[in-house]
Design an enzyme around this catalytic site. Structure first.
Site, PDB file in Angstrom:
ATOM      1  N   ASN A   7     -85.398 -87.818  -9.113  1.00  0.00           N
ATOM      2  CA  ASN A   7     -85.734 -86.608  -8.358  1.00  0.00           C
ATOM      3  C   ASN A   7     -86.187 -87.020  -6.974  1.00  0.00           C
ATOM      4  O   ASN A   7     -87.331 -87.412  -6.764  1.00  0.00           O
ATOM      5  CB  ASN A   7     -86.846 -85.856  -9.107  1.00  0.00           C
ATOM      6  CG  ASN A   7     -87.448 -84.706  -8.305  1.00  0.00           C
ATOM      7  OD1 ASN A   7     -87.063 -84.461  -7.149  1.00  0.00           O
ATOM      8  ND2 ASN A   7     -88.399 -84.011  -8.902  1.00  0.00           N
ATOM      9  N   ARG A  95     -81.480 -84.776  -9.352  1.00  0.00           N
ATOM     10  CA  ARG A  95     -81.807 -83.516  -8.722  1.00  0.00           C
ATOM     11  C   ARG A  95     -80.996 -83.444  -7.431  1.00  0.00           C
ATOM     12  O   ARG A  95     -81.035 -84.368  -6.615  1.00  0.00           O
ATOM     13  CB  ARG A  95     -83.290 -83.499  -8.366  1.00  0.00           C
ATOM     14  CG  ARG A  95     -83.647 -82.304  -7.526  1.00  0.00           C
ATOM     15  CD  ARG A  95     -85.060 -82.396  -7.004  1.00  0.00           C
ATOM     16  NE  ARG A  95     -85.386 -81.207  -6.258  1.00  0.00           N
ATOM     17  CZ  ARG A  95     -86.242 -81.199  -5.241  1.00  0.00           C
ATOM     18  NH1 ARG A  95     -86.852 -82.304  -4.868  1.00  0.00           N
ATOM     19  NH2 ARG A  95     -86.492 -80.078  -4.613  1.00  0.00           N
ATOM     20  N   HIS A 184     -85.984 -75.472  -5.116  1.00  0.00           N
ATOM     21  CA  HIS A 184     -87.017 -75.785  -6.111  1.00  0.00           C
ATOM     22  C   HIS A 184     -86.767 -75.023  -7.411  1.00  0.00           C
ATOM     23  O   HIS A 184     -87.679 -74.802  -8.205  1.00  0.00           O
ATOM     24  CB  HIS A 184     -88.429 -75.406  -5.625  1.00  0.00           C
ATOM     25  CG  HIS A 184     -88.948 -76.223  -4.492  1.00  0.00           C
ATOM     26  ND1 HIS A 184     -89.639 -75.667  -3.443  1.00  0.00           N
ATOM     27  CD2 HIS A 184     -88.889 -77.546  -4.232  1.00  0.00           C
ATOM     28  CE1 HIS A 184     -89.988 -76.618  -2.593  1.00  0.00           C
ATOM     29  NE2 HIS A 184     -89.539 -77.780  -3.046  1.00  0.00           N
ATOM     30  N   ARG A 245     -92.199 -78.748   7.812  1.00  0.00           N
ATOM     31  CA  ARG A 245     -91.282 -77.644   8.139  1.00  0.00           C
ATOM     32  C   ARG A 245     -92.039 -76.387   8.526  1.00  0.00           C
ATOM     33  O   ARG A 245     -93.067 -76.077   7.917  1.00  0.00           O
ATOM     34  CB  ARG A 245     -90.377 -77.346   6.935  1.00  0.00           C
ATOM     35  CG  ARG A 245     -89.218 -78.306   6.788  1.00  0.00           C
ATOM     36  CD  ARG A 245     -88.554 -78.194   5.423  1.00  0.00           C
ATOM     37  NE  ARG A 245     -89.020 -79.245   4.535  1.00  0.00           N
ATOM     38  CZ  ARG A 245     -88.776 -79.288   3.225  1.00  0.00           C
ATOM     39  NH1 ARG A 245     -88.098 -78.329   2.658  1.00  0.00           N
ATOM     40  NH2 ARG A 245     -89.235 -80.287   2.506  1.00  0.00           N
ATOM     41  N   GLU A 388     -89.869 -81.333 -13.424  1.00  0.00           N
ATOM     42  CA  GLU A 388     -88.469 -81.171 -13.043  1.00  0.00           C
ATOM     43  C   GLU A 388     -87.612 -82.196 -13.782  1.00  0.00           C
ATOM     44  O   GLU A 388     -86.473 -81.929 -14.145  1.00  0.00           O
ATOM     45  CB  GLU A 388     -88.316 -81.360 -11.527  1.00  0.00           C
ATOM     46  CG  GLU A 388     -88.944 -80.237 -10.708  1.00  0.00           C
ATOM     47  CD  GLU A 388     -89.102 -80.567  -9.229  1.00  0.00           C
ATOM     48  OE1 GLU A 388     -89.934 -81.445  -8.892  1.00  0.00           O
ATOM     49  OE2 GLU A 388     -88.402 -79.966  -8.402  1.00  0.00           O
TER      50      GLU A 388
HETATM   51  N1  LIG Z   1    -105.051 -84.995  -5.149  1.00  0.00           N
HETATM   52  C1  LIG Z   1    -104.351 -84.334  -4.258  1.00  0.00           C
HETATM   53  N2  LIG Z   1    -104.974 -83.439  -3.453  1.00  0.00           N
HETATM   54  C2  LIG Z   1    -104.276 -82.753  -2.519  1.00  0.00           C
HETATM   55  N3  LIG Z   1    -102.963 -82.889  -2.318  1.00  0.00           N
HETATM   56  C3  LIG Z   1    -102.317 -83.754  -3.088  1.00  0.00           C
HETATM   57  C4  LIG Z   1    -102.952 -84.527  -4.098  1.00  0.00           C
HETATM   58  N4  LIG Z   1    -102.025 -85.310  -4.705  1.00  0.00           N
HETATM   59  C5  LIG Z   1    -100.849 -85.035  -4.076  1.00  0.00           C
HETATM   60  N5  LIG Z   1    -101.011 -84.109  -3.118  1.00  0.00           N
HETATM   61  C6  LIG Z   1    -100.037 -83.578  -2.162  1.00  0.00           C
HETATM   62  O1  LIG Z   1     -98.818 -83.240  -2.765  1.00  0.00           O
HETATM   63  C7  LIG Z   1     -97.775 -83.310  -1.771  1.00  0.00           C
HETATM   64  C8  LIG Z   1     -96.563 -83.935  -2.402  1.00  0.00           C
HETATM   65  O2  LIG Z   1     -96.181 -83.143  -3.476  1.00  0.00           O
HETATM   66  P1  LIG Z   1     -94.836 -83.403  -4.272  1.00  0.00           P
HETATM   67  O3  LIG Z   1     -94.645 -82.259  -5.201  1.00  0.00           O
HETATM   68  O4  LIG Z   1     -94.894 -84.756  -4.858  1.00  0.00           O
HETATM   69  O5  LIG Z   1     -93.824 -83.366  -3.042  1.00  0.00           O
HETATM   70  P2  LIG Z   1     -92.277 -83.576  -2.839  1.00  0.00           P
HETATM   71  O6  LIG Z   1     -91.626 -83.472  -4.192  1.00  0.00           O
HETATM   72  O7  LIG Z   1     -91.916 -82.455  -1.928  1.00  0.00           O
HETATM   73  O8  LIG Z   1     -92.079 -84.898  -2.192  1.00  0.00           O
HETATM   74  C9  LIG Z   1     -98.343 -84.118  -0.603  1.00  0.00           C
HETATM   75  O9  LIG Z   1     -98.591 -83.268   0.494  1.00  0.00           O
HETATM   76  C10 LIG Z   1     -99.652 -84.654  -1.177  1.00  0.00           C
HETATM   77  O10 LIG Z   1    -100.615 -84.748  -0.220  1.00  0.00           O
HETATM   78  C1  LIG Z   2     -86.335 -78.284  -1.466  1.00  0.00           C
HETATM   79  C2  LIG Z   2     -87.550 -79.054  -1.134  1.00  0.00           C
HETATM   80  O1  LIG Z   2     -88.223 -78.755  -0.185  1.00  0.00           O
HETATM   81  O2  LIG Z   2     -87.865 -80.086  -1.950  1.00  0.00           O
HETATM   82  P1  LIG Z   2     -89.166 -81.043  -1.878  1.00  0.00           P
HETATM   83  O3  LIG Z   2     -90.331 -80.131  -1.914  1.00  0.00           O
HETATM   84  O4  LIG Z   2     -89.064 -81.901  -3.102  1.00  0.00           O
HETATM   85  O5  LIG Z   2     -89.094 -81.774  -0.589  1.00  0.00           O
HETATM   86 MG   LIG Z   3     -90.631 -81.968  -5.120  1.00  0.00          MG
END
Ligand SMILES: Nc1ncnc2c1ncn2[C@@H]1O[C@H](COP(=O)(O)OP(=O)(O)O)[C@@H](O)[C@H]1O
Ligand SMILES: CC(=O)OP(=O)(O)O
Ligand SMILES: [Mg+2]
Length: 400
Positions: A7, A95, A184, A245, A388
Site C-alpha cells: 500500500n 493498492r 481512499h 495538498r 486497507e
Molecule cells: N501519534 C500520532 N499523532 C498525530 N499524528 C500522527 C501520529 N502517528 C501518525 N500520525 C500522522 O499520520 C499521518 C500519516 O498517516 P497515514 O495514514 O500513514 O498516511 P498516508 O497513508 O497518506 O501516507 C502523518 O501526518 C502523521 O503525522
Molecule cells: C489518495 C490519497 O491521498 O492517499 P494517501 O492518503 O495514502 O496519500
Molecule cells: Mg494512506
C-alpha cells in the site's frame, strides 16, 4: 496461500504478508516520511501465537523505490525474514489510487492494465507513479506471483450522478471522463463495514460519515453501506486540507497565479499538490510536528489546525444533510486514529447537531474500535483502525 500487500501512500509504504488460509499476519511494516530527511522503517514479525518482534530503523528514504528495496531486504533477511523463496508468495495485492474510467473492480495486472494505470498518472500524480513502481518491483522479485490491483476509486462508484458530476459542459464528462471519482475507497469501505458490524447495523439502514485523515485526507457519506458522496474528486487534490495538498480552492486562484505571477501549469500543479495544505500554511506536513508546535503555542500551527478541523466540520454538515441525519462518525488513518487533538477540535461546537465528544474517552491512540462520544451525544463517534491491507488481500483472494 501467502499474499503480500503493498500500500503505497503519498508519504508512506505499508505492507503486510498474510497466510490467507487462516488470515494470519506473518509480518507487517511501514516505511514512513518518504522524501523527508529522516525516514523510518518499522518492521514486525509475528509467530503463530501472534507474538510480535519489532525491528525499527531510521534512514533517509528519498523515494518509494528505495523504500520498497528496503522492504524486500527485510522480507528475505536471513535472520528476521519470513520467506526463504520468493516463489512462496502466490499473489501480491497492490493498492492503486486512481483507476480513471477504466476500472471499478479489482483486477489482475496485465501489461494493458499497467499501461492504463500509467495513463491516468495525471489524475493522481503523487500516487499512481508509486503504485506502478511497486507493481514493477514486485513483478521482478516475485515473478511467479499473480499481481492484483485494488483501486481506491472502486468503493465510490455507487455515488449518484448529482454527487459525482461537475457543472461543466456535458461533453467533458462524456468524452473525457471529467467527473469526481473519490479516493481512499478501500479504507472508507473497510471502516464503514467494521462500524456497521460493531453497531449491529449490518444490512440495516445506517448513516455514517467516515473521516480518513492520513497525509491525504478525505471523507465519505455512507448510507446503508454504500457510498453516496465523498470529498476527493477528479483527483486526490479536492476536499479537505491535507499534509501538502490544498483541498478545495476556488479555481479562479489558478488563473490568477497564471496571469499575475506568470506561473506555468506544472508549477501550479506542484504548488497545490506538494507545497500547500499544512506544509503551505504552517511549514510542516507531518501532523506530529504540527501538534508539537501547537502545544508550544505556535501561531501558524494553531491557525493551520483551525483551518483543517473547520473544513472537516463543514463536510459533516453537508453529509448530514445529504443523508437526512447521522448515526455515527468514524475517524481513521494515521491522524484520525492517533491524534486526539484533531478529533477534539473537529468535534468542537457541533452540539447543535447532536454531536458531542468525551474528552477523557477521546484521549487515546486506537488499536481497536473505540467509542469516544459523550453519554449525551445523539451521534456515535468511533475511532476505527483502518486495514486497507487486509481488505486488499481478501479482494485479491476472492478474485483469484
Ligand atoms: N501519534 C500520532 N499523532 C498525530 N499524528 C500522527 C501520529 N502517528 C501518525 N500520525 C500522522 O499520520 C499521518 C500519516 O498517516 P497515514 O495514514 O500513514 O498516511 P498516508 O497513508 O497518506 O501516507 C502523518 O501526518 C502523521 O503525522
Ligand atoms: C489518495 C490519497 O491521498 O492517499 P494517501 O492518503 O495514502 O496519500
Ligand atoms: Mg494512506
Amino acid at each position: 496461500m501467502k499474499v503480500l500487500v503493498i500500500n503505497s501512500g503519498s508519504s508512506s509504504i505499508k505492507y503486510q504478508l498474510f497466510e490467507m488460509d487462516n488470515e494470519q499476519v506473518l509480518c507487517s511494516g511501514i516505511v514512513e516520511k518518504i522524501g523527508l530527511p529522516e525516514g523510518i522503517i518499522t518492521h514486525k514479525t509475528f509467530d503463530a501465537a501472534g507474538n510480535e518482534t519489532k525491528n525499527k530503523q531510521e534512514l533517509p528514504i528519498p523515494d518509494h523505490k528505495v523504500g520498497l528495496a528496503e522492504v524486500v531486504k527485510l522480507l528475505t533477511d536471513e535472520k528476521i525474514g519470513v520467506i526463504s523463496n520468493p516463489d512462496d508468495i502466490s499473489a501480491v495485492g497492490h493498492r492503486v489510487v486512481h483507476g480513471g474510467e477504466y476500472f471499478n473492480e479489482t483486477t489482475v495486472i496485465t501489461k494493458e492494465v499497467e499501461e492504463k494505470i500509467e495513463e491516468v498518472i495525471p489524475l493522481a500524480p503523487l500516487h499512481n507513479p508509486a503504485n506502478l513502481q511497486g507493481i514493477r518491483v514486485c513483478k521482478d522479485i516475485f515473478p511467479k506471483a499473480k499481481q492484483v490491483a485494488v483501486f481506491d476509486t472502486a468503493f465510490h462508484q455507487t455515488m449518484p450522478e448529482r454527487a459525482f458530476r461537475y457543472a461543466i459542459p456535458e461533453e467533458l464528462y462524456q468524452k473525457y471522463g471529467v467527473r469526481s471519482y473519490g479516493m481512499h475507497g478501500t479504507s472508507h469501505k473497510y471502516v464503514s463495514a467494521a462500524a456497521n458490524k460493531y453497531l449491529g447495523k449490518e444490512g440495516a439502514s445506517s448513516r455514517i460519515i467516515t473521516i480518513h485523515l492520513g497525509n491525504g485526507c478525505s471523507m465519505a457519506a455512507v448510507k446503508d453501506g454504500r457510498c453516496i458522496d465523498t470529498s476527493m474528486g477528479f483527483s486526490p487534490l479536492a476536499g479537505l486540507m491535507m499534509g501538502t495538498r490544498s483541498g478545495d480552492i476556488d479555481p479562479a486562484v489558478i488563473f490568477f497565479l497564471e496571469n499575475k505571477l506568470n506561473m506555468k501549469t506544472d508549477e501550479i500543479y506542484d504548488l497545490l499538490n506538494k507545497k500547500s495544505g499544512m506544509l503551505g500554511v504552517a511549514g510542516a506536513s507531518d501532523m506530529r510536528d504540527i501538534e508539537d508546535r501547537f502545544v508550544e503555542g505556535d501561531t501558524a500551527a494553531t491557525r493551520a489546525l483551525d483551518m483543517y478541523t473547520y473544513r472537516i466540520k463543514k463536510y459533516i454538515g453537508a453529509y448530514t444533510a445529504a443523508m437526512n441525519g447521522l448515526d455515527a462518525i468514524v475517524f481513521t488513518a494515521g491522524v484520525g486514529e492517533n491524534d486526539a487533538g484533531v478529533r477534539r477540535l473537529s468535534m468542537q461546537g457541533l452540539e447543535g447537531l447532536g454531536i458531542k465528544i468525551d474528552l477523557e474517552k477521546n484521549n487515546i491512540r486506537a488499536k481497536k474500535i473505540e467509542e469516544v462520544q459523550a453519554d449525551t451525544s445523539h451521534v456515535k463517534i468511533l475511532v476505527v483502525p483502518t486495514n486497507e491491507e487486509l481488505e486488499i488481500a481478501q479482494q485479491a483472494v476472492n478474485l483469484l
